[in-house]
Design an enzyme around this catalytic site. Structure first.
Site, short mmCIF file in Angstrom:
data_model
loop_
_atom_site.label_atom_id
_atom_site.label_comp_id
_atom_site.label_asym_id
_atom_site.label_seq_id
_atom_site.Cartn_x
_atom_site.Cartn_y
_atom_site.Cartn_z
N THR A 27 19.68 -38.37 51.12
CA THR A 27 19.25 -39.66 51.64
C THR A 27 17.75 -39.61 51.93
OG1 THR A 27 21.40 -40.13 52.61
CG2 THR A 27 19.51 -41.29 53.55
N GLN A 100 25.60 -41.40 43.30
CA GLN A 100 26.56 -41.04 44.33
C GLN A 100 27.00 -42.28 45.10
OE1 GLN A 100 25.86 -38.93 48.24
NE2 GLN A 100 26.74 -37.22 47.10
N TYR A 180 31.76 -38.60 56.36
CA TYR A 180 31.80 -40.03 56.03
C TYR A 180 33.25 -40.45 55.69
CZ TYR A 180 26.83 -39.32 56.27
OH TYR A 180 25.58 -39.00 56.72
N ARG A 227 32.47 -34.90 45.44
CA ARG A 227 31.79 -33.96 46.34
C ARG A 227 32.65 -33.75 47.58
NH1 ARG A 227 25.71 -33.29 48.81
NH2 ARG A 227 25.60 -31.94 46.99
N GLY A 315 19.28 -28.84 47.36
CA GLY A 315 18.75 -30.07 47.94
C GLY A 315 17.29 -29.96 48.33
#
Length: 358
Positions: A27, A100, A180, A227, A315
């Site tokens: 993000t 994603q 999430y 994921r 990442g």
């Protein structure tokens, strides 16, 4: 293995990758207020096309799915059109790109959703605070989703997958990790349901499994990725019985024919990763966190491949090193990421990390 093995090609689904390096979804909160990708976002991904595969930042499937400010969406034709340039520049550079798909569930203030109430498996608030432009606030107590709302959300994931593939993406990834919505269904603390969506391991993985199947039906299983983050205690999701839970999930989706499984490894959980690998017959992408103090990327990558991974997902190293592939090949050096510019802001900390000379 040596780092050279990371630069061998691999086919995932219907997509050929020129190397085994994957840029993780991260993000960055630099979309427009109405969730469109910008020219800067396209340039950000173009700079990092040394990765054989790039996975975009979390992209919400609906207004209610949004958790954070200025994050992109994929639930309108305008949003989908804004992503076309991203897919184009990545393909022009010879790399592949997946979008994603994201639903925050109980995470994020209602102001992020245009005033819509948060939806989640149960009416249990996430711990901690949520970031908003006005400052940190408590996460709201969400509304427990009805069966009809759960099924509608699954259809939204499938619809977003169609929009993404229509915009030129090679595939889509369900964000089923990190606290999430799909992960909230997995947790004993976040999912108190007693119907077909809660209780047993088979019921708690059902939302993820049915969403994956709906996305596969929408765009083809060879364009779909999942994921997961086994053993990750994130945002108050307590999985309880992690190995049984993910064994149940992987046995249910292994035969679908997905392009790849993306595992976010918890610190100290390499043995769990390897045990779960035995339940997955397809391509495995590993975001490795074997140790609390990570080694440099040119050591992490061959170690992950030696552990049974087919792809290695990184990442922050990609965030700070647009030419990370070259740096891995040469054994460094590496830029350090600037944490103050991770979320929101200008091109600073987004487009201006230097590449190696020459």
């Amino acid at each position: 293995m040596t780092t050279e093995s990371a630069f061998s090609p691999l086919t995932i689904g219907r997509t050929h990758l020129r190397n085994r390096l994957v840029m993780s979804a991260m993000t960055r909160s630099r979309a427009t207020g109405d969730g469109r990708a910008t020219a800067d976002i396209a340039e950000y991904y173009r700079q990092r096309t040394g990765a054989g595969l790039l996975v975009t930042e979390t992209t919400q499937i609906s207004t209610r799915a949004r958790s954070y400010p200025t994050t992109p969406g994929i639930h309108s034709t305008e949003q989908a059109a804004s992503w076309e340039r991203v897919a184009e520049v990545v393909h022009d550079a010879g790399s592949a790109v997946y979008l994603q798909l994201f639903h925050g569930g109980r995470v994020g203030d209602d102001s992020m959703r245009g005033g819509l109430a948060a939806h989640a498996p149960s009416a249990v608030a996430a711990p901690g605070k949520s970031f908003t432009p006005a400052g940190l606030v408590d996460h709201p107590v969400p509304t427990a989703m009805t069966d009809a709302e759960i099924r509608a959300t699954i259809r939204e994931f499938a619809g977003a997958a169609r929009l993404a593939v229509g915009a030129g993406f090679d595939g889509v990834q369900l964000h089923g990790a990190n606290g999430y919505l799909p992960h909230q269904f997995l947790g004993r603390s976040s999912n108190l349901r007693t119907d077909d969506w809660g209780g047993s391991a088979a019921n708690r993985v059902r939302f993820t499994v049915e969403t994956i199947r709906a996305m596969a039906d929408a765009v083809g299983p060879d364009r779909v990725s999942l994921r997961i983050s086994p053993a990750a205690d994130v945002l108050g999701v307590d999985e309880e019985g992690t190995e049984e839970l993910y064994g149940e999930m992987l046995s249910a989706v292994d035969g679908v024919g997905l392009a790849f499984l993306d595992v976010v490894e918890a610190v100290g959980q390499r043995e769990l990763t390897q045990r779960l690998r035995k339940s997955w017959s397809g391509v495995l992408a590993l975001n490795p966190h074997r140790d609390a103090e990570p080694a440099p990327p040119h050591e992490v990558v061959p170690d992950a491949l030696d552990s049974g991974a087919d792809l290695v997902v990184l990442g922050k190293p990609w965030l700070a090193n647009p030419d990370l592939d070259r740096r891995i090949a040469s054994g460094g050096p590496y830029n350090e990421p600037d944490h103050t510019t991770f979320y929101g802001g200008t091109a600073a900390g987004f487009l201006d990390y230097p590449a190696l000379a020459g």
